[in-house]
Design a protein around this motif. Structure first.
Motif: not given
Length: 227
Positions: A134, A129, A126, A131
């Motif tokens: 993940s 990031q 977490n 795209f």
């Protein structure tokens, strides 16, 4: 976007590349293998030989307004480059990751399970990031499917010696028996069934929370699979 949905989208490009390869004359057809690489909004199609020498590279980019564009084309054989490029141009136009693909990337139940395990582990990252999934990079060959999640934020900065990230998490899912027969690596590699999980976290101590969670989940998945 799930990795399975993403693979279905990439399956179209895999079929397109394999069609080009199988229509090449011998011995070119047999000397080169297909590789599809997806990273963020780039999709790269390649034909390489066993020394990684390129014969063909077609690189697409999804630009603003969801348009698939051609940003690089290379073919080692100039005599057949024009018709191959013409075929590559036919793919240009509207493209959205979220739109369901009519293509199905062929996976058996065991391989689907490996993807689900990989998704559960990678979801714990977490602090970065990616795209549209993940994973920062997905590599498809005839032998394997590789899912890569790397966080190297500030890893080369001398100003962040106490706050850098240097973590690598890779999943290698065999797609045929050729990869299964290879000798297993031991350093930083773990195995869940036939899937290799390479995990290494050399981040600064203050930034190892996500890595600790990943390792905990990895051990849990290994134990669960072995039951």
């Amino acid at each position: 976007m799930t990795s399975k949905d993403l693979l279905n989208k990439l399956g179209f490009f895999w079929s397109f590349l394999e069609n080009i390869r199988t229509n090449l004359p011998e011995p070119t057809r047999s000397n080169y293998t297909s590789v599809v690489v997806q990273s963020y909004d780039f999709i790269q199609l390649e034909l390489k030989d066993e020394t990684q020498q390129l014969f063909l590279q077609v690189k697409y980019q999804i630009q603003s307004k969801n348009k698939l564009t051609l940003c690089n084309f290379y073919c080692d054989d100039k005599s057949i480059a024009p018709p191959i490029k013409a075929k590559a141009m036919l793919l240009l136009g509207d493209f959205e990751w979220e739109t369901k693909s009519g293509e199905k990337f062929n996976l058996n139940p065991e391989q689907v399970e490996y993807l689900e395990i990989a998704n559960r582990i990678s979801a714990l990252s977490n602090d970065m990031q990616a795209f549209p999934s993940s994973y920062v990079r997905i590599i498809i060959t005839a032998e394997s499917l590789t899912l890569e999640q790397n966080n190297h934020w500030n890893a080369k900065s001398r100003n962040h010696i106490d706050s850098y990230f240097l973590r690598n998490l890779h999943f290698v899912v065999p797609l045929n028996d050729d990869l299964k027969d290879q000798q297993r690596r031991k350093i930083d590699s773990y195995y869940i069934g036939e899937m290799e999980v390479f995990f290494q976290d050399r981040s600064a101590k203050a930034n190892r929370a996500a890595g600790d969670k990943i390792m905990k989940q990895l051990k849990k998945e290994i134990e669960r699979y072995s039951q």
